[in-house]
Design a protein around this motif. Structure first.
Motif, PDB file in Angstrom:
ATOM      1  N   SER A  13      32.552  -2.353  14.042  1.00  0.00           N
ATOM      2  CA  SER A  13      32.110  -0.962  14.165  1.00  0.00           C
ATOM      3  C   SER A  13      30.598  -0.846  14.020  1.00  0.00           C
ATOM      4  O   SER A  13      29.957  -0.036  14.698  1.00  0.00           O
ATOM      5  CB  SER A  13      32.810  -0.102  13.103  1.00  0.00           C
ATOM      6  N   ARG A  14      29.996  -1.660  13.169  1.00  0.00           N
ATOM      7  CA  ARG A  14      28.546  -1.630  12.984  1.00  0.00           C
ATOM      8  C   ARG A  14      27.829  -2.258  14.183  1.00  0.00           C
ATOM      9  O   ARG A  14      26.790  -1.748  14.625  1.00  0.00           O
ATOM     10  CB  ARG A  14      28.168  -2.349  11.694  1.00  0.00           C
ATOM     11  N   ILE A  15      28.386  -3.339  14.720  1.00  0.00           N
ATOM     12  CA  ILE A  15      27.760  -3.991  15.872  1.00  0.00           C
ATOM     13  C   ILE A  15      27.811  -3.085  17.092  1.00  0.00           C
ATOM     14  O   ILE A  15      26.895  -3.098  17.927  1.00  0.00           O
ATOM     15  CB  ILE A  15      28.467  -5.336  16.160  1.00  0.00           C
ATOM     16  N   ARG A  16      28.851  -2.282  17.210  1.00  0.00           N
ATOM     17  CA  ARG A  16      29.052  -1.440  18.385  1.00  0.00           C
ATOM     18  C   ARG A  16      27.998  -0.342  18.541  1.00  0.00           C
ATOM     19  O   ARG A  16      27.977   0.367  19.547  1.00  0.00           O
ATOM     20  CB  ARG A  16      30.453  -0.826  18.355  1.00  0.00           C
ATOM     21  N   GLU A  56      20.466  -4.620  12.679  1.00  0.00           N
ATOM     22  CA  GLU A  56      19.799  -4.054  13.851  1.00  0.00           C
ATOM     23  C   GLU A  56      18.836  -5.058  14.474  1.00  0.00           C
ATOM     24  O   GLU A  56      18.802  -5.232  15.705  1.00  0.00           O
ATOM     25  CB  GLU A  56      19.038  -2.780  13.470  1.00  0.00           C
ATOM     26  N   ARG A  57      18.074  -5.739  13.640  1.00  0.00           N
ATOM     27  CA  ARG A  57      17.109  -6.702  14.166  1.00  0.00           C
ATOM     28  C   ARG A  57      17.814  -7.874  14.846  1.00  0.00           C
ATOM     29  O   ARG A  57      17.334  -8.386  15.870  1.00  0.00           O
ATOM     30  CB  ARG A  57      16.184  -7.173  13.051  1.00  0.00           C
ATOM     31  N   ILE A  58      18.928  -8.302  14.306  1.00  0.00           N
ATOM     32  CA  ILE A  58      19.697  -9.379  14.923  1.00  0.00           C
ATOM     33  C   ILE A  58      20.256  -8.926  16.273  1.00  0.00           C
ATOM     34  O   ILE A  58      20.149  -9.639  17.285  1.00  0.00           O
ATOM     35  CB  ILE A  58      20.835  -9.828  13.983  1.00  0.00           C
ATOM     36  N   CYS A  59      20.852  -7.749  16.306  1.00  0.00           N
ATOM     37  CA  CYS A  59      21.483  -7.261  17.540  1.00  0.00           C
ATOM     38  C   CYS A  59      20.463  -6.902  18.618  1.00  0.00           C
ATOM     39  O   CYS A  59      20.764  -6.981  19.813  1.00  0.00           O
ATOM     40  CB  CYS A  59      22.367  -6.052  17.239  1.00  0.00           C
ATOM     41  N   GLU A  60      19.265  -6.510  18.215  1.00  0.00           N
ATOM     42  CA  GLU A  60      18.217  -6.119  19.168  1.00  0.00           C
ATOM     43  C   GLU A  60      17.217  -7.249  19.417  1.00  0.00           C
ATOM     44  O   GLU A  60      16.165  -7.033  20.001  1.00  0.00           O
ATOM     45  CB  GLU A  60      17.472  -4.889  18.630  1.00  0.00           C
TER      46      GLU A  60
END
Length: 229
Positions: free
Chosen positions: A53-56, A25-29
């Protein structure tokens, strides 16, 4: 259709490596411009699908860099297709692409496909060994490869890959001068804000990968370093 022309920073996540939900989450946000999913070894359909699926769950653009036909998963925003320009094994230049188009050509959405001219500059890397990458003698030869990608092949992306080792900015700058009409990515060994800024000064987009798994806090620091430029 994605527009990578404004990307300055991307994280690369390997389906064969684990990252827990909090750090994902921290990486994607983090404010990164994109998440690239790809790896050299151990990449399968199942682990690629699980990571996608997790990144989406997040709004960040997600791209699959295709290294195996068996691991092509629908649902990404785009697909980067590498042509390893200095591959010693000619099968890594075009043969996998011919095989893929024979099987799946009728189903491809071409607006989602972007071809990368890959130059592998770390002879000790798994990618170099898998493709039997030819050594590049000097900056002039690296620049010549970039010109081949730009002028002869008309490729939209040129990717300078050191794959686990921090590279020489002078070599990246030489590639930049040869690749005049496209977008230049740099990947390899970035682990500090200083390295991120240094490579971002000569490349259009830097790609940060291995440090995510070794020191995720350090990985996050590379985003702000580039955005501050």
């Amino acid at each position: 259709m994605i527009d990578y022309s404004g990307w300055r920073h991307a994280f690369k996540l390997d389906p064969d490596k684990w990252i827990d939900d909090e750090w994902l989450e921290r990486i994607c946000e983090s404010g990164t411009d994109a998440i690239i999913v790809g790896g050299t070894l151990g990449v399968t359909y199942d682990n690629t699908l699980a990571l996608m699926s997790r990144i989406r769950r997040y709004a960040v653009p997600a791209v699959l860099e295709v290294s195996s036909l068996q691991a092509v998963v629908p649902g990404f925003d785009a697909y980067f297709i590498p042509l390893v320009l200095n591959a010693g094994d000619p099968d890594w230049i075009l043969q996998p692409h011919v095989t893929g188009l024979r099987e799946y050509g009728a189903y491809i959405h071409w607006e989602e496909i972007f071809t990368e001219g890959y130059l592998i500059l770390n002879p000790e890397s798994a990618a170099a060994k898998r493709t039997a990458a030819r050594p590049v003698a000097d900056t002039e030869e690296a620049k010549a490869y970039a010109r081949v990608a730009s002028k002869l092949c008309r490729l939209p992306i040129f990717y300078v890959e050191y794959s686990g080792r921090y590279g020489d900015p002078r070599w990246v700058a030489a590639c930049r001068s040869g690749f005049e009409e496209g977008h230049l990515f740099y990947g390899g060994g970035i682990s500090t804000p200083e390295q991120a800024r240094e490579m971002a000064s000569v490349a259009d987009t830097i790609v940060v990968g291995n440090i995510i798994y070794d020191d995720p806090k350090a990985a996050l620091a590379t985003v702000e370093a580039v955005k501050d430029l």
